[in-house]
Motif scaffolding. Structure first.
Motif, PDB file in Angstrom:
ATOM      1  N   ASP A  53       0.825  -1.206   0.000  1.00 42.41           N
ATOM      2  CA  ASP A  53       0.000   0.000   0.000  1.00 42.41           C
ATOM      3  C   ASP A  53       0.864   1.262   0.000  1.00 42.41           C
ATOM      4  N   THR A  54       0.211   2.409   0.039  1.00 37.39           N
ATOM      5  CA  THR A  54       0.907   3.682  -0.054  1.00 37.39           C
ATOM      6  C   THR A  54       1.819   3.924   1.142  1.00 37.39           C
ATOM      7  N   SER A  55       1.488   3.345   2.295  1.00 40.91           N
ATOM      8  CA  SER A  55       2.310   3.487   3.491  1.00 40.91           C
ATOM      9  C   SER A  55       3.452   2.477   3.549  1.00 40.91           C
ATOM     10  N   GLY A  56       3.566   1.617   2.556  1.00 34.64           N
ATOM     11  CA  GLY A  56       4.655   0.651   2.524  1.00 34.64           C
ATOM     12  C   GLY A  56       4.371  -0.648   3.247  1.00 34.64           C
ATOM     13  N   GLY A 235      10.818  -7.180 -11.124  1.00 35.79           N
ATOM     14  CA  GLY A 235      11.311  -8.369 -10.439  1.00 35.79           C
ATOM     15  C   GLY A 235      12.107  -8.029  -9.194  1.00 35.79           C
ATOM     16  N   ALA A 236      12.866  -6.941  -9.220  1.00 33.47           N
ATOM     17  CA  ALA A 236      13.627  -6.528  -8.044  1.00 33.47           C
ATOM     18  C   ALA A 236      12.690  -6.131  -6.905  1.00 33.47           C
ATOM     19  N   ALA A 237      11.615  -5.430  -7.231  1.00 29.59           N
ATOM     20  CA  ALA A 237      10.652  -5.059  -6.196  1.00 29.59           C
ATOM     21  C   ALA A 237       9.929  -6.287  -5.660  1.00 29.59           C
ATOM     22  N   ASP A 238       9.553  -7.205  -6.558  1.00 28.15           N
ATOM     23  CA  ASP A 238       8.961  -8.470  -6.101  1.00 28.15           C
ATOM     24  C   ASP A 238       9.907  -9.172  -5.126  1.00 28.15           C
ATOM     25  N   ARG A 239      11.161  -9.214  -5.495  1.00 29.31           N
ATOM     26  CA  ARG A 239      12.154  -9.902  -4.677  1.00 29.31           C
ATOM     27  C   ARG A 239      12.310  -9.223  -3.322  1.00 29.31           C
ATOM     28  N   ALA A 240      12.247  -7.899  -3.299  1.00 33.69           N
ATOM     29  CA  ALA A 240      12.342  -7.189  -2.026  1.00 33.69           C
ATOM     30  C   ALA A 240      11.207  -7.592  -1.089  1.00 33.69           C
ATOM     31  N   LEU A 315      11.997  11.638  -1.888  1.00 33.14           N
ATOM     32  CA  LEU A 315      11.898  11.181  -0.497  1.00 33.14           C
ATOM     33  C   LEU A 315      10.458  10.963  -0.065  1.00 33.14           C
ATOM     34  N   ALA A 316       9.505  11.630  -0.697  1.00 36.00           N
ATOM     35  CA  ALA A 316       8.103  11.430  -0.316  1.00 36.00           C
ATOM     36  C   ALA A 316       7.641  10.011  -0.594  1.00 36.00           C
ATOM     37  N   VAL A 317       8.300   9.321  -1.526  1.00 36.97           N
ATOM     38  CA  VAL A 317       7.999   7.909  -1.762  1.00 36.97           C
ATOM     39  C   VAL A 317       9.103   6.987  -1.250  1.00 36.97           C
ATOM     40  N   GLY A 318      10.337   7.495  -1.113  1.00 39.85           N
ATOM     41  CA  GLY A 318      11.450   6.651  -0.701  1.00 39.85           C
ATOM     42  C   GLY A 318      11.760   6.674   0.780  1.00 39.85           C
ATOM     43  N   ALA A 319      11.401   7.762   1.447  1.00 32.72           N
ATOM     44  CA  ALA A 319      11.540   7.875   2.905  1.00 32.72           C
ATOM     45  C   ALA A 319      10.195   8.393   3.411  1.00 32.72           C
ATOM     46  N   PRO A 320       9.162   7.539   3.362  1.00 36.44           N
ATOM     47  CA  PRO A 320       7.784   8.017   3.426  1.00 36.44           C
ATOM     48  C   PRO A 320       7.164   8.083   4.808  1.00 36.44           C
ATOM     49  N   ALA A 321       7.931   7.810   5.841  1.00 34.07           N
ATOM     50  CA  ALA A 321       7.385   7.764   7.200  1.00 34.07           C
ATOM     51  C   ALA A 321       7.948   8.904   8.036  1.00 34.07           C
ATOM     52  N   ASN A 375       7.017   1.782  -0.504  1.00 34.91           N
ATOM     53  CA  ASN A 375       6.467   0.813  -1.455  1.00 34.91           C
ATOM     54  C   ASN A 375       7.531   0.627  -2.532  1.00 34.91           C
ATOM     55  N   PRO A 376       8.154  -0.557  -2.650  1.00 32.52           N
ATOM     56  CA  PRO A 376       9.290  -0.693  -3.567  1.00 32.52           C
ATOM     57  C   PRO A 376       8.913  -0.483  -5.032  1.00 32.52           C
ATOM     58  N   TYR A 377       7.697  -0.826  -5.398  1.00 30.47           N
ATOM     59  CA  TYR A 377       7.251  -0.645  -6.777  1.00 30.47           C
ATOM     60  C   TYR A 377       7.100   0.840  -7.095  1.00 30.47           C
ATOM     61  N   LEU A 378       6.447   1.567  -6.208  1.00 26.56           N
ATOM     62  CA  LEU A 378       6.253   2.993  -6.419  1.00 26.56           C
ATOM     63  C   LEU A 378       7.587   3.724  -6.400  1.00 26.56           C
ATOM     64  N   LEU A 379       8.481   3.322  -5.507  1.00 27.49           N
ATOM     65  CA  LEU A 379       9.794   3.945  -5.439  1.00 27.49           C
ATOM     66  C   LEU A 379      10.560   3.744  -6.740  1.00 27.49           C
ATOM     67  N   LEU A 380      10.568   2.533  -7.269  1.00 28.57           N
ATOM     68  CA  LEU A 380      11.287   2.294  -8.517  1.00 28.57           C
ATOM     69  C   LEU A 380      10.647   3.049  -9.673  1.00 28.57           C
ATOM     70  N   ALA A 381       9.320   3.108  -9.716  1.00 28.25           N
ATOM     71  CA  ALA A 381       8.665   3.880 -10.768  1.00 28.25           C
ATOM     72  C   ALA A 381       9.132   5.326 -10.734  1.00 28.25           C
ATOM     73  N   ALA A 382       9.203   5.915  -9.544  1.00 26.11           N
ATOM     74  CA  ALA A 382       9.622   7.305  -9.407  1.00 26.11           C
ATOM     75  C   ALA A 382      11.092   7.488  -9.770  1.00 26.11           C
ATOM     76  N   LEU A 383      11.953   6.589  -9.313  1.00 27.13           N
ATOM     77  CA  LEU A 383      13.379   6.681  -9.648  1.00 27.13           C
ATOM     78  C   LEU A 383      13.604   6.568 -11.151  1.00 27.13           C
ATOM     79  N   LEU A 384      12.927   5.631 -11.795  1.00 25.57           N
ATOM     80  CA  LEU A 384      13.094   5.458 -13.239  1.00 25.57           C
ATOM     81  C   LEU A 384      12.595   6.685 -13.992  1.00 25.57           C
ATOM     82  N   ALA A 385      11.492   7.269 -13.542  1.00 30.79           N
ATOM     83  CA  ALA A 385      10.975   8.472 -14.195  1.00 30.79           C
ATOM     84  C   ALA A 385      11.973   9.619 -14.076  1.00 30.79           C
TER      85      ALA A 385
END
Length: 477
Positions: A53-56, A235-240, A315-321, A375-385
């Motif tokens: 979820d959005t909170s990780g 796959g990396a996010a799945d693995r995480a 950081l809003a998605v990568g350090a979200p707490a 959320n590893p999927y959301l974080l990777l999406a943002a980093l790739l963008a």
């Protein structure tokens, strides 16, 4: 995670469906599930289907094995309200999400379907979320990561990614944290103390097909780290997710409790979730052998510069707490300054070159300022963008930093354009909401919902001491 060869491997399908799932696609998924269920028939009773979820927080719906075919074709019902859940399971409302009305479908991706070695009788698959008409859910992080991977692929690039998984093991009762594995940081004594436990983790991961690069004791009391091999971004996010839940299960079976929270004890070094990324084209790494700084190619430099420029918003998605900012402090190898450097563990963006002779395979970027509340999927999406925008803009990196930026005085940092990263979640959210690249890539639904959830957590911990933030967050991740 130290440098290790990151060979290119074939990418999975990179684009999310542009429209609703078709009847032939549902039939294909059903057939795939029939085959998979037949292979799992011995010893497996149910499949855990997870999303983050959005909170990780990793959430789950499960189906008996006999129901897998229907789930693969038609999904499992789940409320969209989870997009607005906070870490304490309360919920907020945003413009696009929240409230009791509506339904989604969790469609398990059976490509990564895995027997869970530490949970006998169970298998696991990650979910993509669709609406009831079969259209992709705009707030699904996994579909967003796939879409961003596809956009880079359209431009001729592939990305390899990996997560470092740090956790602390506790022998305490209830919610008390009593660190397991006493001994010096990184010390052999601490590995010896829990050698059997760590071997069980490695054994479970190997049985699940997860290639582990290394495992070791970390700095904080009771802290350990597993680094898995790189894979394509989804796959990396799945693995995480799989590694973290495997560690949690093995720890529970050993009579202990694992926490992946950004901060476990106030004032101590926290748990990171560093991300490693490398950019490739036609099977050739773009992270070495080029004319750019430290051997980066022009595309590799642009990719890195795009990420560096957007770290405050990321950081809003990568350090979200709220607890993330108790970890993100200078001189603790957390990467509290928006700068980069070759093998500089105090820089938010570390260029890992690897040893001479393998740099064409090993060089990668390490994003150090992020943690496992993401959320590893959301974080990777943002980093790739962010990286894709840097390539498109021909962005260039500033001078690399070759020391702890905290050791430089304010004037020197200003002269070298070294800025401190946001010191609070509120600052990161403000940067995220106004970032045009992330807004265009992720969409208004994601931007609004992420901001609403983050502000909900800020309000939840308003006026609360660091000790209480840590106590209330510790066992949520």
């Amino acid at each position: 995670m130290e440098a290790a060869p990151i060979p290119p491997t074939p990418q999975p399908p990179t684009e999310s469906p542009a429209g609703p799932l078709s009847a032939p696609e549902r039939a294909r998924r059903a057939e795939q599930a029939r085959t998979a269920a037949a292979g799992l028939a011995t010893g497996i009773q149910a499949v855990a289907v997870t999303w983050v979820d959005t909170s990780g927080i990793t959430r789950v719906k499960a189906v008996p094995l006999a129901r897998l075919e229907h789930a693969a074709a038609w999904g499992i019902g789940a409320s969209p309200v989870f997009d607005t859940f906070l870490l304490d399971d309360s919920a907020v409302r945003g413009r696009y999400a929240g409230g009791p009305v509506g339904d989604l479908r969790l469609l398990p991706d059976l490509g990564p379907l895995t027997r869970l070695a530490a949970l006998p009788g169970w298998a696991w698959a990650p979910a993509d979320r669709y609406d009831q008409d079969g259209a992709p859910h705009p707030l699904d992080g996994r579909l967003l990561a796939r879409r961003e991977t596809g956009r880079l692929a359209h431009d001729g690039y592939t990305v390899r990614a990996a997560f470092e998984i740090e956790w602390c093991a506790s022998t305490g009762t209830g919610d008390d944290f009593v660190p397991a594995g006493q001994g010096p940081a990184y010390g052999m004594a601490r590995l010896t103390a829990l050698a059997g436990y760590l071997r069980q983790i490695l054994s479970a991961l190997a049985a699940q097909g997860v290639a582990v690069e290394q495992v070791h004791p970390e700095y904080a009391p009771g802290q350990y780290e597993v680094s898995a091999a790189a894979a394509h971004p989804v796959g990396a996010a799945d693995r995480a997710v799989l590694v973290r839940e495997t560690v949690r299960a093995v720890t529970a079976r050993a009579g202990m409790r694992a926490t992946f929270a950004p901060q476990v004890l106030a004032g101590e070094v926290g748990n990171g979730g560093h991300v490693h990324l490398s950019l490739w084209r036609d099977g050739v790494s773009l992270m070495s052998g080029g004319p750019g700084p430290c051997g980066l190619t022009r595309e590799g430099e642009g990719f890195a510069a795009g990420i560096l420029a957007r770290l405050p918003a990321l950081l809003a998605v990568g350090a979200p707490a709220v607890a993330s900012y108790l970890r993100l402090v200078p001189s603790r190898w957390a990467g509290a300054f928006a700068c980069w450097g070759r093998e500089n563990r105090e820089a938010a963006l570390r260029l890992v070159t690897g040893s001479s002779g393998e740099r064409d395979r090993a060089a990668n970027l390490e994003v150090k300022c992020v943690d496992l509340a993401a959320n590893p999927y959301l974080l990777l999406a943002a980093l790739l963008a962010a990286g894709r925008a840097g390539i498109a803009d021909g962005a260039r990196l500033p001078e690399p930093v070759e020391s702890d930026p905290a050791d430089l005085d304010g004037q020197a940092r200003r002269r070298r354009r070294i800025a401190a990263l946001p010191g609070s979640l509120a600052e990161a959210v403000a940067a995220f909401e106004t970032d045009p690249v992330l807004g265009a890539a992720l969409g208004p639904e994601v931007v609004d919902t992420v901001a609403a959830v983050r502000r909900g957590e800020i309000a939840l911990f308003d006026g609360v001491s660091a000790d209480e933030v840590v106590a209330r967050s510790r066992w949520r991740y």
